[in-house]
Design a protein around this motif. Structure first.
Motif, PDB file in Angstrom:
ATOM      1  N   LEU A  74      -1.959  13.704  12.463  1.00  0.00           N
ATOM      2  CA  LEU A  74      -2.481  12.471  13.050  1.00  0.00           C
ATOM      3  C   LEU A  74      -1.653  12.045  14.253  1.00  0.00           C
ATOM      4  O   LEU A  74      -2.189  11.621  15.279  1.00  0.00           O
ATOM      5  CB  LEU A  74      -2.480  11.354  12.010  1.00  0.00           C
ATOM      6  CG  LEU A  74      -3.692  11.300  11.095  1.00  0.00           C
ATOM      7  CD1 LEU A  74      -3.507  10.209  10.062  1.00  0.00           C
ATOM      8  CD2 LEU A  74      -4.956  11.059  11.894  1.00  0.00           C
TER       9      LEU A  74
ATOM     10  N   LEU B  77     -14.702  14.608   8.415  1.00  0.00           N
ATOM     11  CA  LEU B  77     -13.338  14.326   7.955  1.00  0.00           C
ATOM     12  C   LEU B  77     -13.335  13.349   6.781  1.00  0.00           C
ATOM     13  O   LEU B  77     -12.580  13.508   5.829  1.00  0.00           O
ATOM     14  CB  LEU B  77     -12.500  13.758   9.105  1.00  0.00           C
ATOM     15  CG  LEU B  77     -12.153  14.765  10.194  1.00  0.00           C
ATOM     16  CD1 LEU B  77     -11.435  14.088  11.338  1.00  0.00           C
ATOM     17  CD2 LEU B  77     -11.302  15.894   9.614  1.00  0.00           C
ATOM     18  N   LEU B  78     -14.227  12.355   6.863  1.00  0.00           N
ATOM     19  CA  LEU B  78     -14.314  11.382   5.778  1.00  0.00           C
ATOM     20  C   LEU B  78     -14.788  12.062   4.502  1.00  0.00           C
ATOM     21  O   LEU B  78     -14.226  11.846   3.417  1.00  0.00           O
ATOM     22  CB  LEU B  78     -15.286  10.271   6.191  1.00  0.00           C
ATOM     23  CG  LEU B  78     -15.297   9.049   5.306  1.00  0.00           C
ATOM     24  CD1 LEU B  78     -13.936   8.419   5.267  1.00  0.00           C
ATOM     25  CD2 LEU B  78     -16.323   8.047   5.810  1.00  0.00           C
TER      26      LEU B  78
ATOM     27  N   VAL C 165      -0.665  15.883   6.984  1.00  0.00           N
ATOM     28  CA  VAL C 165      -1.724  15.076   7.592  1.00  0.00           C
ATOM     29  C   VAL C 165      -1.128  14.038   8.538  1.00  0.00           C
ATOM     30  O   VAL C 165      -1.648  13.796   9.630  1.00  0.00           O
ATOM     31  CB  VAL C 165      -2.580  14.391   6.510  1.00  0.00           C
ATOM     32  CG1 VAL C 165      -3.603  13.474   7.144  1.00  0.00           C
ATOM     33  CG2 VAL C 165      -3.268  15.431   5.672  1.00  0.00           C
ATOM     34  N   LEU C 166      -0.006  13.450   8.117  1.00  0.00           N
ATOM     35  CA  LEU C 166       0.657  12.453   8.954  1.00  0.00           C
ATOM     36  C   LEU C 166       1.045  13.061  10.308  1.00  0.00           C
ATOM     37  O   LEU C 166       0.776  12.487  11.370  1.00  0.00           O
ATOM     38  CB  LEU C 166       1.895  11.920   8.232  1.00  0.00           C
ATOM     39  CG  LEU C 166       2.639  10.773   8.912  1.00  0.00           C
ATOM     40  CD1 LEU C 166       1.785   9.524   8.908  1.00  0.00           C
ATOM     41  CD2 LEU C 166       3.952  10.492   8.215  1.00  0.00           C
TER      42      LEU C 166
ATOM     43  N   ILE D   3       3.504   5.484  -2.508  1.00  0.00           N
ATOM     44  CA  ILE D   3       3.608   6.736  -1.764  1.00  0.00           C
ATOM     45  C   ILE D   3       5.074   7.093  -1.533  1.00  0.00           C
ATOM     46  O   ILE D   3       5.497   8.226  -1.750  1.00  0.00           O
ATOM     47  CB  ILE D   3       2.816   6.640  -0.450  1.00  0.00           C
ATOM     48  CG1 ILE D   3       1.322   6.564  -0.780  1.00  0.00           C
ATOM     49  CG2 ILE D   3       3.119   7.817   0.471  1.00  0.00           C
ATOM     50  CD1 ILE D   3       0.406   6.349   0.365  1.00  0.00           C
TER      51      ILE D   3
ATOM     52  N   ASN E 284      -3.070  11.678  17.988  1.00  0.00           N
ATOM     53  CA  ASN E 284      -2.941  10.400  18.682  1.00  0.00           C
ATOM     54  C   ASN E 284      -2.220  10.553  20.018  1.00  0.00           C
ATOM     55  O   ASN E 284      -2.633   9.984  21.021  1.00  0.00           O
ATOM     56  CB  ASN E 284      -2.190   9.391  17.807  1.00  0.00           C
ATOM     57  CG  ASN E 284      -3.151   8.527  17.031  1.00  0.00           C
ATOM     58  OD1 ASN E 284      -4.366   8.593  17.268  1.00  0.00           O
ATOM     59  ND2 ASN E 284      -2.629   7.744  16.118  1.00  0.00           N
TER      60      ASN E 284
ATOM     61  N   THR F  16     -11.980  14.109   3.035  1.00  0.00           N
ATOM     62  CA  THR F  16     -10.982  13.262   2.379  1.00  0.00           C
ATOM     63  C   THR F  16     -11.504  12.730   1.043  1.00  0.00           C
ATOM     64  O   THR F  16     -10.782  12.700   0.047  1.00  0.00           O
ATOM     65  CB  THR F  16     -10.611  12.085   3.292  1.00  0.00           C
ATOM     66  OG1 THR F  16     -10.355  12.594   4.589  1.00  0.00           O
ATOM     67  CG2 THR F  16      -9.391  11.370   2.790  1.00  0.00           C
TER      68      THR F  16
ATOM     69  N   LEU G 178       0.812  -1.215   0.000  1.00  0.00           N
ATOM     70  CA  LEU G 178       0.000   0.000   0.000  1.00  0.00           C
ATOM     71  C   LEU G 178       0.847   1.268   0.000  1.00  0.00           C
ATOM     72  O   LEU G 178       0.433   2.298  -0.521  1.00  0.00           O
ATOM     73  CB  LEU G 178      -0.938   0.013   1.213  1.00  0.00           C
ATOM     74  CG  LEU G 178      -2.102  -0.978   1.178  1.00  0.00           C
ATOM     75  CD1 LEU G 178      -2.882  -0.930   2.474  1.00  0.00           C
ATOM     76  CD2 LEU G 178      -3.026  -0.703   0.005  1.00  0.00           C
ATOM     77  N   TYR G 179       2.030   1.198   0.591  1.00  0.00           N
ATOM     78  CA  TYR G 179       2.813   2.417   0.732  1.00  0.00           C
ATOM     79  C   TYR G 179       3.969   2.549  -0.266  1.00  0.00           C
ATOM     80  O   TYR G 179       4.589   3.611  -0.328  1.00  0.00           O
ATOM     81  CB  TYR G 179       3.302   2.566   2.182  1.00  0.00           C
ATOM     82  CG  TYR G 179       2.242   3.182   3.059  1.00  0.00           C
ATOM     83  CD1 TYR G 179       2.257   4.548   3.338  1.00  0.00           C
ATOM     84  CD2 TYR G 179       1.196   2.429   3.561  1.00  0.00           C
ATOM     85  CE1 TYR G 179       1.261   5.131   4.103  1.00  0.00           C
ATOM     86  CE2 TYR G 179       0.195   3.004   4.325  1.00  0.00           C
ATOM     87  CZ  TYR G 179       0.237   4.356   4.601  1.00  0.00           C
ATOM     88  OH  TYR G 179      -0.755   4.929   5.339  1.00  0.00           O
TER      89      TYR G 179
ATOM     90  N   LEU H  90       6.565   8.398  -4.692  1.00  0.00           N
ATOM     91  CA  LEU H  90       6.256   9.799  -4.984  1.00  0.00           C
ATOM     92  C   LEU H  90       7.073  10.749  -4.121  1.00  0.00           C
ATOM     93  O   LEU H  90       7.530  11.791  -4.595  1.00  0.00           O
ATOM     94  CB  LEU H  90       4.758  10.049  -4.771  1.00  0.00           C
ATOM     95  CG  LEU H  90       3.844   9.370  -5.786  1.00  0.00           C
ATOM     96  CD1 LEU H  90       2.396   9.461  -5.350  1.00  0.00           C
ATOM     97  CD2 LEU H  90       4.017   9.995  -7.163  1.00  0.00           C
ATOM     98  N   VAL H  91       7.262  10.370  -2.854  1.00  0.00           N
ATOM     99  CA  VAL H  91       8.063  11.218  -1.969  1.00  0.00           C
ATOM    100  C   VAL H  91       9.495  11.298  -2.501  1.00  0.00           C
ATOM    101  O   VAL H  91      10.090  12.374  -2.582  1.00  0.00           O
ATOM    102  CB  VAL H  91       8.040  10.672  -0.519  1.00  0.00           C
ATOM    103  CG1 VAL H  91       9.007  11.457   0.356  1.00  0.00           C
ATOM    104  CG2 VAL H  91       6.628  10.739   0.054  1.00  0.00           C
TER     105      VAL H  91
ATOM    106  N   SER I  94       2.115  16.987  -3.223  1.00  0.00           N
ATOM    107  CA  SER I  94       1.486  15.828  -2.581  1.00  0.00           C
ATOM    108  C   SER I  94       2.265  15.399  -1.356  1.00  0.00           C
ATOM    109  O   SER I  94       1.680  14.985  -0.360  1.00  0.00           O
ATOM    110  CB  SER I  94       1.391  14.635  -3.512  1.00  0.00           C
ATOM    111  OG  SER I  94       1.253  15.043  -4.796  1.00  0.00           O
ATOM    112  N   THR I  95       3.590  15.475  -1.458  1.00  0.00           N
ATOM    113  CA  THR I  95       4.413  15.102  -0.309  1.00  0.00           C
ATOM    114  C   THR I  95       4.113  16.021   0.872  1.00  0.00           C
ATOM    115  O   THR I  95       3.944  15.558   2.006  1.00  0.00           O
ATOM    116  CB  THR I  95       5.910  15.171  -0.674  1.00  0.00           C
ATOM    117  OG1 THR I  95       6.132  14.331  -1.795  1.00  0.00           O
ATOM    118  CG2 THR I  95       6.781  14.720   0.477  1.00  0.00           C
TER     119      THR I  95
ATOM    120  N   PHE J 182       0.664  15.155   2.262  1.00  0.00           N
ATOM    121  CA  PHE J 182       0.687  13.879   2.957  1.00  0.00           C
ATOM    122  C   PHE J 182       1.390  14.002   4.312  1.00  0.00           C
ATOM    123  O   PHE J 182       0.878  13.549   5.331  1.00  0.00           O
ATOM    124  CB  PHE J 182       1.403  12.841   2.090  1.00  0.00           C
ATOM    125  CG  PHE J 182       1.402  11.466   2.661  1.00  0.00           C
ATOM    126  CD1 PHE J 182       0.296  10.654   2.524  1.00  0.00           C
ATOM    127  CD2 PHE J 182       2.511  10.975   3.341  1.00  0.00           C
ATOM    128  CE1 PHE J 182       0.286   9.390   3.056  1.00  0.00           C
ATOM    129  CE2 PHE J 182       2.503   9.700   3.867  1.00  0.00           C
ATOM    130  CZ  PHE J 182       1.388   8.909   3.718  1.00  0.00           C
TER     131      PHE J 182
END
Lengths: 277, 261
Positions: free
Chosen positions: B248, B193-194, B244-245, B25, B252, B197, B21-22, B28-29, B237-238, B241
């Motif tokens: 989060l 939030l959903l 948001v990371l 990503i 948390n 997104t 999945l990553y 792209l970074v 995009s980086t 991303f």
């Protein structure tokens, strides 16, 4: 008196939703129906629907069905063990689900799919790795397999979530009871877990199958515009402003969507399997 | 010993899925720091695309369109959706099932069909395709996500407390604000939030409902696919991303701390 006011208040709250959904969901669908069944002069005709008998379009539809079925099966095979593992580890589900499902979406979906181009290219990362360890380079990009990979990559979360949501609701005691009554691990899975998780599986299947069947972006990017899916055909019809053929083909597509919706509604009465948080 | 092996296999499987999945990503970074314009060649580490990004007015305007549409559509959808949920929760079974059924249509229907149907509607009404039509479309597909997040929370609330508030003389609005809203607020927030997104990541519906001259990030990227993506896009995009990371992680940490206290 109080009850009457309550009902009025209720209607007031529901009105914006009802009007909005009627105007932007229900009525627009009738426009597709209208354009799909008429010609440029507004006469009733089946020629829009008959577009599907065109060999090119038919080939595209069969290929779409084939690729979306294969990717749905792969998603299921990958997602079910993952959901089972997540359940058994009993980790904090919310943060994990955000990580797997929400966070990647902040990187644009088109860019993420494009990144697979870089990974799969003839001189891409994967082939560099393969030649590096002495294996022959593979022709990966612009093949049906690349499209399947793109579908699995984009839609896997839609399979994991409904299955996981159903699995965590299964009472551990039911499982323990089966074990106490002498079932082994495999039997417990087959007779208890699997049947109870079926609603999640069904809703996962529809949530992967429908977008995979109708995509035109993934095939565009990873198929190199050489492989046409039914979504590409419809998109092109609208590009050249051929609304009647495009709508006719959309109607054909909707038959398949309706079938999967019908199957899903039979299993998932409250649509709770699709809940995300 | 066997148990340990099974445990390790489980984590290994999760790790594999994560890599799958990553991997794009990370790609792209990495590309955003690539000094070379080509995606195939590594030209050394550089911040040049980050500097170029803020000079590229087209990308900045697409970004602002994307964010304004995402925020506005999520806000309106949250309002309409939450109101509808409160009403639905008190309805009889039949109208409730009907209303829930309609909200399921855009979720289960194909994006391409939803997009085309909205485009045909706008054209039939001689409504010019542009910023507003995209916004209306986004509100439409966002409402079901709000309903989906709020409805389960609402079902868990106790009806009697609300009725008690009314009996004690609270108005509907006051009772809603003081009794129901605190209970369902997590659902409302996650719905918002959903929706935000989903709007941010949408391409297909925007593609069909937008007019010439208006671009979101998605449609801008799509128009660049053939001629080659500008590397500034990777940089943007980086940044999105990573922000948001980081957000989060902070949230948390905070909730962990409050949980400990």
């Amino acid at each position: 008196m109080n009850n009457k006011r309550q009902t009025l208040w209720n209607h007031l709250l529901a009105t914006p939703y009802v009007l909005w959904m009627a105007a932007f969901i229900v009525i627009p669908l009738f426009f597709i129906l209208y354009y799909g069944l008429t010609d440029a002069d507004g006469r009733l005709t089946l020629s829009g629907l008959a577009q599907i008998t065109n060999p090119v379009n038919q080939k595209a539809l069969w290929l779409s069905l084939e690729l979306s079925l294969v990717s749905t099966v792969i998603c299921l095979l990958l997602a079910y063990p993952l959901a089972m593992i997540l359940r058994s580890l009993q980790m904090n589900s919310t943060s994990f689900i955000v990580l797997i499902f929400i966070l990647p979406m902040w990187m644009n979906f088109l860019l993420r799919t494009l990144a697979w181009q870089t990974l799969l290219d003839k001189t891409g990362v994967l082939n560099t790795f393969l030649t590096g360890v002495g294996l022959p380079p593979q022709n990966l990009i612009n093949t049906p397999a690349a499209i399947i990979l793109g579908m699995v990559y984009n839609f896997l979360p839609f399979m994991v979530l409904p299955i996981y949501n159903v699995l965590i609701k299964i009472d551990r005691n039911v499982e323990n009871a089966a074990r106490d009554l002498g079932a082994n691990g495999f039997q417990t899975f087959l007779k208890i877990i699997l049947p109870l998780s079926l609603p999640g599986v069904i809703s996962g299947i529809t949530m992967v199958f429908v977008p995979a069947l109708t995509t035109f972006v993934i095939s565009d990017i990873l198929g190199g515009a050489k492989i046409l899916l039914i979504g590409n055909v419809i998109e092109q019809e609208f590009q050249i402003l051929n609304w009647h053929s495009g709508s006719g083909l959309s109607l054909v597509l909707m038959v398949f969507i309706l079938i999967s919706m019908f199957v899903m509604s039979k299993y998932d009465k409250e649509a709770e399997g699709t809940a995300i948080w | 010993m066997v148990k340990k092996g099974v445990q390790a296999a489980k984590y290994f499987y999760i790790a594999l899925i994560f890599i799958f999945l990553y991997a794009p990503i990370v790609t792209l970074v990495v590309l955003s720091f690539n000094a070379s314009k080509s995606r195939a060649v590594w030209g050394g580490f550089s911040f040049r695309w980050y500097a170029a990004l803020f000079q590229n007015s087209e990308i900045i305007s697409a970004l602002s369109n994307t964010l304004v549409i995402a925020f506005t559509s999520a806000l309106v959808a949250t309002l309409i959706g939450t109101m509808a949920c409160v009403a639905m929760n008190r309805m009889k079974k039949l109208p409730r099932t009907l209303m829930m059924g309609v909200s399921n249509i855009p979720m289960l229907n194909a994006d391409i069909v939803t997009g085309i149907s909205l485009m045909l509607l706008f054209i039939a009404l001689h409504f010019s395709l542009g910023f507003v039509s995209v916004l209306l479309a986004h509100i439409t597909f966002n409402i079901p996500y709000v309903v989906l997040s709020v409805m389960p929370k609402l079902k868990q609330t106790n009806r009697s407390t609300y009725e008690a508030a009314l009996d004690l003389g609270a108005t509907n609005l006051y009772a809603f604000r003081k009794v129901i809203l605190p209970d369902i607020f997590p659902g409302v927030l996650s719905g918002f939030l959903l929706a935000f997104t989903m709007s941010l990541d949408d391409f297909v519906i925007t593609h069909f409902t937008k007019g010439p001259g208006v671009d979101t990030l998605s449609t801008k990227i799509y128009s660049e696919v053939r001629k080659g993506i500008k590397p500034e896009m990777y940089a943007l995009s980086t940044l999105l991303f990573l922000s948001v990371l980081i957000l989060l992680v902070i949230v948390n940490r905070r909730s962990d701390k409050t949980a400990k206290q």
